[in-house]
Design a protein around this motif. Structure first.
Motif, PDB file in Angstrom:
ATOM      1  N   HIS A 145       9.192  -2.080  -5.543  1.00 54.32           N
ATOM      2  CA  HIS A 145       9.513  -0.657  -5.501  1.00 54.32           C
ATOM      3  C   HIS A 145       8.532   0.079  -6.396  1.00 54.32           C
ATOM      4  N   TYR A 146       8.152   1.271  -5.970  1.00 55.29           N
ATOM      5  CA  TYR A 146       7.240   2.085  -6.760  1.00 55.29           C
ATOM      6  C   TYR A 146       7.896   3.434  -6.989  1.00 55.29           C
TER       7      TYR A 146
ATOM      8  N   GLY B 245       5.869   3.656 -12.223  1.00 50.34           N
ATOM      9  CA  GLY B 245       6.482   2.374 -12.563  1.00 50.34           C
ATOM     10  C   GLY B 245       6.557   1.482 -11.343  1.00 50.34           C
ATOM     11  N   ILE B 246       6.414   0.182 -11.576  1.00 41.89           N
ATOM     12  CA  ILE B 246       6.490  -0.805 -10.492  1.00 41.89           C
ATOM     13  C   ILE B 246       7.631  -1.758 -10.806  1.00 41.89           C
TER      14      ILE B 246
ATOM     15  N   GLY C  54       0.861  -1.175   0.000  1.00 43.08           N
ATOM     16  CA  GLY C  54       0.000   0.000   0.000  1.00 43.08           C
ATOM     17  C   GLY C  54       0.898   1.226   0.000  1.00 43.08           C
ATOM     18  N   ILE C  55       0.703   2.121  -0.984  1.00 43.89           N
ATOM     19  CA  ILE C  55       1.592   3.269  -1.114  1.00 43.89           C
ATOM     20  C   ILE C  55       0.792   4.533  -0.855  1.00 43.89           C
ATOM     21  N   GLU C  56       1.184   5.253   0.208  1.00 43.81           N
ATOM     22  CA  GLU C  56       0.508   6.513   0.493  1.00 43.81           C
ATOM     23  C   GLU C  56       1.291   7.621  -0.177  1.00 43.81           C
TER      24      GLU C  56
ATOM     25  N   PRO D  64      12.336  12.040  -8.375  1.00 43.88           N
ATOM     26  CA  PRO D  64      11.025  11.401  -8.329  1.00 43.88           C
ATOM     27  C   PRO D  64      10.115  12.115  -7.341  1.00 43.88           C
ATOM     28  N   LEU D  65       8.811  12.084  -7.626  1.00 44.39           N
ATOM     29  CA  LEU D  65       7.846  12.675  -6.691  1.00 44.39           C
ATOM     30  C   LEU D  65       7.529  11.703  -5.562  1.00 44.39           C
ATOM     31  N   ARG D  66       7.683  10.426  -5.824  1.00 44.76           N
ATOM     32  CA  ARG D  66       7.438   9.439  -4.771  1.00 44.76           C
ATOM     33  C   ARG D  66       8.238   8.198  -5.103  1.00 44.76           C
ATOM     34  N   TRP D  67       8.887   7.668  -4.079  1.00 44.62           N
ATOM     35  CA  TRP D  67       9.570   6.376  -4.208  1.00 44.62           C
ATOM     36  C   TRP D  67       9.253   5.605  -2.956  1.00 44.62           C
ATOM     37  N   LYS D  68       8.674   4.451  -3.118  1.00 41.30           N
ATOM     38  CA  LYS D  68       8.417   3.643  -1.933  1.00 41.30           C
ATOM     39  C   LYS D  68       8.810   2.197  -2.160  1.00 41.30           C
TER      40      LYS D  68
END
Lengths: 193, 425
Positions: free
Chosen positions: B325-326, B312-313, A79-81, B336-340
């Protein structure tokens, strides 16, 4: 071993008659059941298909239940917030139909506006989702309604209330809280807008 | 007569000799039996996602690598895949084969490490030393191939950094020959030793239902009977050509999966053999050609600024399980605006916390070790200090500790000046 051969045969058949792939079937099933959802099948450079679904928060729980009906062994992986600027988003990745390769990679995105950051909780459908929701609550400040556990997961107990570290707006970490460890590329003012 | 129950809550960690990394469990005990487990994370929080918002795509590659020493290739690789998907970059075929080889070398070293830790946790230190002695060979090979024992920096966006030439190929073949002699011995100890069977069988059983609910991945999930392997179900790179398939406990032990510590260990033994096979096949089938799409890093940074537009996943089977990774980026920005990232230990830890209920407290350490926890990966989110708070340095802490000792025992003798230099901060 027979499975590998089967897959090879299935692929050949697809080339000949263009039968819909597993991912396309899932996308169609979701689009039929939820007409207001935006469903898209994207293929990357090495031929891997992913189903991207954008759903409104009213039908979010329904969709998750529907996926559980499609495959009882659906695997909820992340789950990515995230902060989208005007609203907050919670993106979930699920793997379904993994009895044979390739499995269907499914991404479900749901948004909520920043002035009313509430989303329904799905931890009764996928119990592990609760941990990602706890992370979402502390990191960007999404409130998951009726979540059974609303404690912090990663942040320490003495971390100030009302500051969400991964927000890109003024609720993020203020500059005076940052103690620079002497990094030569320290950029003042936080993230680039 | 009514039965009176005395339930006790004890903290287990964050610093505990049985745990390799800081993690805290609050165990509720009924005598020796574990009734409930509560997990508290965040003792190794370094704020990697927050830092990543201030770095460009190429810098994050190194940041991702430093999340964890043991699976440093996996993080780097999966992050790279996510960026490649978001940017639509194609990878040369030879690079895909080199990625397989380094990934499988890493799997061998990680699994050998975990087998040693498992043996250590039941007090079987002879086996620990034997397994880690065998592990040195793959570490040396990794050093010869990539230049480092950990943090190999082998992968770059759009390919790999170093080629595997004839000399390195010979070193790897030499390693395969060595392990073909050593693995039967390791397999024999772990699968047929009565001490190991007595401690590992029927310990910390994670049923298939719990594993599905908590989303257990990797050897933990497969040990409980979930037939999934991200390399296989994702059809990742050239893995389908190399004949990848998930290793299940029944392939190794010949019995149906029970989901205990023994099954998780058996899956790792099976994967050691599978990795050797994959490396052998990859070395045979590797085609000639170029190894990266963009020759220089400055070209890469400039290209990514234009190419990354969207999400991208990346999905890969790290030694501990499915790693995701996202990455989301916007055209025109090199950040990047978001990396999780989501590490395999995250769901596995909650699965084992469920699975260990009803067991003896003495089995807890080996139960936690059986998922091969990697907490520095799991605790990776933002850490900041409160602005008003005073930060104590090593010197202040030492002063405070001397003061306290003098308070407790004013008679104490001896010189409290520290010997040596201490930590340079």
């Amino acid at each position: 071993m027979s499975e590998v051969n089967d897959n090879a045969n299935v692929e050949k058949a697809q080339e000949e008659v263009k039968e819909p792939t597993k991912a396309e079937k899932v996308a169609k099933a979701i689009a039929e059941r939820f007409p207001n959802a935006q469903v898209e099948v994207k293929t990357n450079k090495w031929g891997r298909e992913r189903v991207w679904v954008r759903i409104d928060r009213e039908s979010y729980r329904e969709l998750m239940k529907f996926i559980k009906e499609l495959d009882g062994e659906a695997h909820y992986s992340i789950g990515i917030e995230q902060d989208w600027g005007d609203d907050l988003g919670f993106l979930s990745h699920l793997v379904i139909y993994y009895r044979d390769s390739p499995a269907v990679s499914l991404l479900i995105d749901v948004h909520c506006p920043k002035d009313d950051p509430t989303l329904p909780d799905i931890s009764d459908i996928f119990p592990i989702a609760l941990q990602f929701e706890r992370e979402g609550m502390e990191m960007v400040g999404i409130d998951f309604e009726n979540a059974p556990d609303k404690r912090r997961l990663f942040l320490p107990e003495d971390f100030p209330e009302g500051i969400y570290p991964l927000r890109l707006d003024d609720k993020g970490v203020p500059e005076e809280m940052v103690h620079n460890a002497g990094h030569p590329y320290y950029l003042k003012g936080g993230a680039k807008k | 007569m009514t039965k009176v129950e005395y339930w006790v809550k004890i903290p287990f960690g964050p610093i505990h000799p049985g745990l390799e990394e800081p993690e805290k469990f609050i165990l509720t005990l009924d005598g020796e039996r574990i009734v409930d487990v509560d997990v508290k994370l965040g003792y190794n929080l370094r704020g990697i996602q927050w830092i990543a918002l201030r770095r460009n795509y190429v810098q994050i590659m190194y940041l991702a690598e430093r999340m964890c020493g043991i699976c440093s290739f996996s993080h780097n690789h999966t992050y790279t895949r996510a960026v490649e998907e978001a940017a639509g970059i194609e990878v040369p075929e030879r690079a895909e084969y080199i990625r397989v080889i380094v990934g499988e070398l890493e799997r061998i070293h990680s699994h050998l490490l975990n087998l040693g830790v498992l043996a250590h946790d039941i007090g079987y230190d002879t086996v620990l030393h034997l397994t880690w002695l065998a592990r040195e060979k793959v570490m040396d090979t990794l050093e010869a191939v990539a230049g480092n024992r950990v943090n190999y920096s082998m992968v770059t966006i759009g390919g790999v950094r170093r080629d595997i030439d004839e000399k390195r190929r010979r070193i790897i073949l030499d390693m395969i020959k060595y392990y073909k002699e050593v693995f039967p011995q390791i397999e024999d100890i772990f699968l047929h030793d009565p001490t190991i069977e007595a401690r590992f069988r029927d310990t910390a059983i994670i049923s298939k239902r719990v594993a599905l609910e908590q989303g257990a991945v990797g050897p933990t999930g497969r040990g409980s009977g979930i037939r999934d392997d991200a390399r296989w179900s994702e059809r990742l790179g050239v893995y389908p050509d190399l004949g990848i398939k998930p290793v299940m406990p029944q392939d190794v032990t010949g019995e149906r999966p029970r989901g205990d510590v023994f099954d998780r260990m058996a899956v790792r033994i099976g994967e050691l053999w599978q990795s050797l096979e994959l490396i052998e096949h990859a070395l045979d089938q590797m085609p000639d050609g170029k190894i990266k799409t963009f020759p220089k890093d400055n070209v890469l940074v400039a290209k990514l600024r234009i190419m990354v537009d969207g999400e991208g996943i990346g999905r890969y089977e790290a030694p501990r399980g499915e790693l995701i990774h996202y990455v989301r980026g916007k055209k025109g920005s090199d950040k990047p605006l978001r990396w999780k990232p989501r590490e395999p230990t995250f769901p596995n830890l909650f699965a084992v916390a469920e699975g260990v209920k009803g067991d003896q407290v003495a089995d807890f350490v080996v139960a936690v070790a059986s998922i091969d926890p990697c907490l520095s990966c799991t605790d990776r989110v933002a850490v900041v200090e409160d602005g008003k708070k005073r930060i104590l340095t090593e010197k202040d802490l030492l002063k405070a500790s001397i003061k306290k000792t003098r308070e407790i025992n004013p008679e104490i003798k001896g010189d409290p000046t520290p010997v040596g230099f201490g930590c340079s901060r």
